[in-house]
Design an enzyme around this catalytic site. Structure first.
Site, PDB file in Angstrom:
ATOM      1  N   ALA A 171       0.840  -1.188   0.000  1.00  0.00           N
ATOM      2  CA  ALA A 171       0.000   0.000   0.000  1.00  0.00           C
ATOM      3  C   ALA A 171       0.881   1.245   0.000  1.00  0.00           C
ATOM      4  CB  ALA A 171      -0.882  -0.003   1.234  1.00  0.00           C
ATOM      5  N   GLU A 219      -0.333  -9.537  -1.367  1.00  0.00           N
ATOM      6  CA  GLU A 219      -1.769  -9.848  -1.451  1.00  0.00           C
ATOM      7  C   GLU A 219      -2.257  -9.802  -2.898  1.00  0.00           C
ATOM      8  OE1 GLU A 219      -2.730  -6.857   1.626  1.00  0.00           O
ATOM      9  OE2 GLU A 219      -3.789  -8.485   2.654  1.00  0.00           O
ATOM     10  N   GLU A 243       3.247  -5.796   7.389  1.00  0.00           N
ATOM     11  CA  GLU A 243       2.260  -4.899   8.001  1.00  0.00           C
ATOM     12  C   GLU A 243       2.463  -4.742   9.496  1.00  0.00           C
ATOM     13  OE1 GLU A 243       1.591  -7.139   5.676  1.00  0.00           O
ATOM     14  OE2 GLU A 243       0.106  -6.383   4.255  1.00  0.00           O
ATOM     15  N   GLY A 275       0.481  -5.330   0.590  1.00  0.00           N
ATOM     16  CA  GLY A 275      -0.531  -5.339  -0.468  1.00  0.00           C
ATOM     17  C   GLY A 275       0.002  -5.912  -1.774  1.00  0.00           C
TER      18      GLY A 275
END
Ligand code: T1G
Length: 696
Positions: free
Chosen positions: A63, A105, A125, A102
């Site tokens: 992210a 992911e 994270e 992310g």
């Protein structure tokens, strides 16, 4: 095409490549582009398969952390990734380099995954006080099983290609051209009408009911008290019990709780504070060869950092025995780095090649940078700089690793003070990342930029500081240490003080640190310190123990007793007795001191001194102070550093508490710093950009 990504075609295979320098973060335009591309390519009959890739050095680093300081803007990543996974054509992820958060992911939302040998895939994270919020908790256990999913998410540590294949995160290794390999494989999958392997539809591995309780217990105690780690376990438990959609929604809710937490704001504050680009990097001089003077622990550690970071280094010491010991220490540090995976075999071999030793200062004649790490004594250092000024070539940068001496006095002795700066490394220098770069009165901008750029190049965090006693870190340490020493006299035991501060989150208690460093070190510094506070109580306990030969761990006794090969420590009942007698002699009345008072006095002293350091321009920003304290002194990262922590307490409350201490302890040490008072009165913070919403 939107900014941040590009779609290209190779016949019937479409390639969506994120192209969002520097690290391909999933910024809003990238998410929008990915969603639009999938919609369009899914509907386009001329496309039979899709490759998702990253342009440049890495796949996707996760992210965009800058967006977390603002309200989220659609499309949000979980929805984008659900749409990606739902695509009716095979989607192949082509991974390389950093594939994090992310980014990992995104990879898991593709149907198949191939990767290049330099892959680093992981879920960092937790290091930002967050949990994987875009499907990681739902998809990862389906591929890797519960234990591995838990370990990856709870540790935050990325893994390389071999374990990633073993765990089923990556299906194929691609040697050779990654994009070409991925395209060919995607085409093969389309030709074979291979099943679309949607990870969130795979069966969940069985879990035992007690599994998640066990995971909670496996968290380190300090992690258990933070918001993110237990929520990671909770999200995994939800993934075990609920259908994928509901589990994803639960993970998202838990993610948002973490995102708003003070702890996550603190971690994010440090993330950016530690990555500030060096000022005036363009002025830096080229450095390919360096010399380190003094083959002691510090010198050898600094030399190891230089050699491992790609700079040829000559270790210089006048004594053969000391030089041999220093070189041996360097070899074993490089061996250890290789064993622990901090250097690969090739990197370690190259580092060894870059090291030379010499018994003469003449070996520094042609180098670009000299770092002096001889005995901490002004006369000795001035003598060395006098010789360096003569020996070194014009333009060479001359750095002193002093931690407490006056850099201007050292610079003057060189006859070329513009070339002189301080580079204050922390021990052990090949492990600790912090370097204070000290600006002397006459230091040139070029010399400062050179020191800063070299520090960054060898993997350190360089913080610019002014030339005042103790610079930023040690000056503040003396305020913090002053209070713990006073409280020792007032009746708190060494162990009680250390426990209170470790419970607050400090990596070690100050008395244990003193024993580790050796109580003679500080004792020596205070002997040479001209304007030391004129207070018989000031560091009296440490000095007394040093005078008694209780020098700390190396002597088997200091604040604590040490025994056994591992140097286990235990409280020494003799010490409170010694202190009690000394307190009586000084007329200090002893009483019971609660842990709350211990923490409050030590940390408020630190904050107040930090405000002074900032107000005087010794530190350039509150963020710099936080980086110094979190990287050099073990201040808890989840509190963001002393200045960020002050913001979370509220500066008005901080000022009130200091004024209350002035009443109980006297004004001598408890006058609030002018900058602190001003900011509090104006309702401002030390760290404006991220503190908003924390202190309220
Ligand atoms: N967002 C924004 N900027 C970032 C960034 C990020 N994620 N990562 C790096 N930068 C900037 C950084 O500030 C610096 O900026 C430049 O990039 C180079 O960074 C939904 C919740 C990728 C291994 O934690 O680990 O995904 O100084 O100096 O040494 O579940 O950056 O140029 O202006 O570090 O080569 C998870 C963080 C996010 C990865 C590269 N991802 N990044 O190291 O360069 S949370 C991370 C890194 C998430 C999902 C969740 C490293 C790196 P500037 P650098 P580097």
């Amino acid at each position: 095409m939107n900014a941040g990504a590009a779609v290209t075609r190779d016949g019937d295979v479409a390639v969506f490549a994120v192209d969002n320098p520097p690290v391909n973060a999933l910024s809003q335009p990238v998410r929008e582009a990915l969603l639009a591309a999938i919609e369009r390519l899914d509907a386009d009959p001329s496309v039979r398969a899709i490759v998702v890739a990253g342009a440049g050095k890495n796949f996707i680093a996760g992210a965009d952390l800058r967006e977390f300081e603002r309200a989220p803007v659609e499309p949000l990543l979980p929805a984008v990734l659900s749409r990606l996974e739902a695509c009716g054509k095979p989607v192949v992820a082509a991974l390389h380099g950093a594939t994090l958060g992310g980014g990992a992911e995104t990879a898991l939302a593709c149907h198949y995954r191939c990767a290049a040998g330099d892959l680093q895939i992981g879920f960092p994270e937790v290091t930002l006080g967050l949990l994987p919020g875009a499907g990681g908790t739902v998809r990862l256990p389906r591929l890797a099983g519960w234990q591995a999913a838990f370990e990856l998410m709870a540790s935050g540590k990325p893994i390389g290609i071999a374990p990633a294949i073993e765990l089923g995160l990556v299906d194929r290794r691609m040697d050779g051209d990654l994009a070409a390999g991925a395209i060919a494989w995607a085409r093969e999958l389309a030709d074979a009408r291979a099943p679309l392997r949607r990870v969130s539809e795979l069966p969940m591995p069985p879990s035992r009911p007690a599994q998640f309780e066990e995971f909670l217990r496996m968290l380190p105690p300090a992690a258990r008290r933070l918001p993110a780690p237990p929520r990671i376990v909770e999200a995994l438990a939800a993934a075990a019990m609920l259908p994928a959609d509901a589990a994803l929604a639960r993970a998202r809710a838990l993610f948002l709780e973490c995102l708003g937490s003070v702890e996550s704001r603190a971690f994010r504050h440090l993330f950016f504070a530690e990555r500030r680009p060096p000022a005036e990097a363009a002025r830096a001089r080229e450095v390919s060869q360096a010399a380190v003077l003094g083959a002691g622990t510090m010198g050898a550690g600094i030399a190891v950092s230089l050699a491992s970071g790609g700079i040829a280094v000559t270790l210089i010491d006048a004594k053969q025995e000391a030089l041999d010991a220093g070189l041996a220490r360097m070899r074993s540090a490089i061996d250890a780095a290789e064993r622990k995976g901090r250097l690969d075999a090739e990197g370690a071999a190259a580092a060894r090649e870059r090291v030379q030793g010499s018994l003469t200062l003449a070996a520094a004649a042609s180098v670009d940078l000299v770092i002096e790490a001889v005995f901490e004594n002004l006369a000795v250092k001035r003598e060395v700089f006098g010789r360096l000024g003569q020996v070194c070539r014009a333009g060479a940068v001359l750095a002193t690793n002093t931690s407490t001496l006056d850099v201007d006095a050292i610079a003057a002795a060189s006859g070329r003070p513009a070339d002189v700066v301080g580079m204050h490394f922390f021990s052990p220098a090949h492990v600790m990342r912090l370097v204070e770069v000290v600006r002397g009165r006459d230091s040139s901008r070029e010399a400062l930029a050179t020191a800063t750029v070299v520090a960054k190049r060898i993997g350190k965090i360089a913080i610019p500081v002014g030339n005042g006693f103790g610079f930023v870190g040690n000056r503040m340490l003396y305020a913090y240490g002053r209070e713990k020493e006073l409280m020792l006299l007032e009746g708190a035991t060494p162990d009680a003080i250390d426990r209170a501060l470790v419970d607050f989150g400090m990596a070690m208690g100050p008395n244990a640190v003193g024993d580790l460093a050796g109580l003679d070190i500080g004792h020596q510094v205070r002997k040479e310190w001209k304007d030391k506070p004129d207070d018989p109580r000031f560091y009296r306990v440490s000095d007394m123990l040093a005078e008694l030969g209780r020098l700390g761990q190396k002597a088997g006794r200091g604040f604590y007793l040490y025994h056994g090969a591992g140097g286990e420590r235990e409280p020494d009942p003799e010490v409170p007795e010694l202190i009690r007698a000394e307190a009586e002699r000084l007329g200090v009345k002893q009483r019971t001191i609660e842990p709350g008072e211990i923490v409050s006095r030590c940390i408020l002293a630190l904050i107040n001194e930090g405000a002074r350091v900032l107000g005087e321009g010794i530190a350039a920003s509150a963020s710099d102070i936080d980086v110094v304290w979190c990287n050099g002194y073990g201040f808890p990262r989840h509190r963001g550093g002393p200045m960020f922590y002050a913001d979370t307490l509220g500066l008005r409350d901080v000022v009130d508490s200091i004024r209350a201490l002035a009443k109980s302890q006297g004004k001598r040490y408890w006058t609030p710093a002018p900058l602190l008072v001003t900011l509090a009165e104006e309702g401002r913070h030390f760290v404006e950009q991220v503190a908003d919403g924390v202190a309220g």
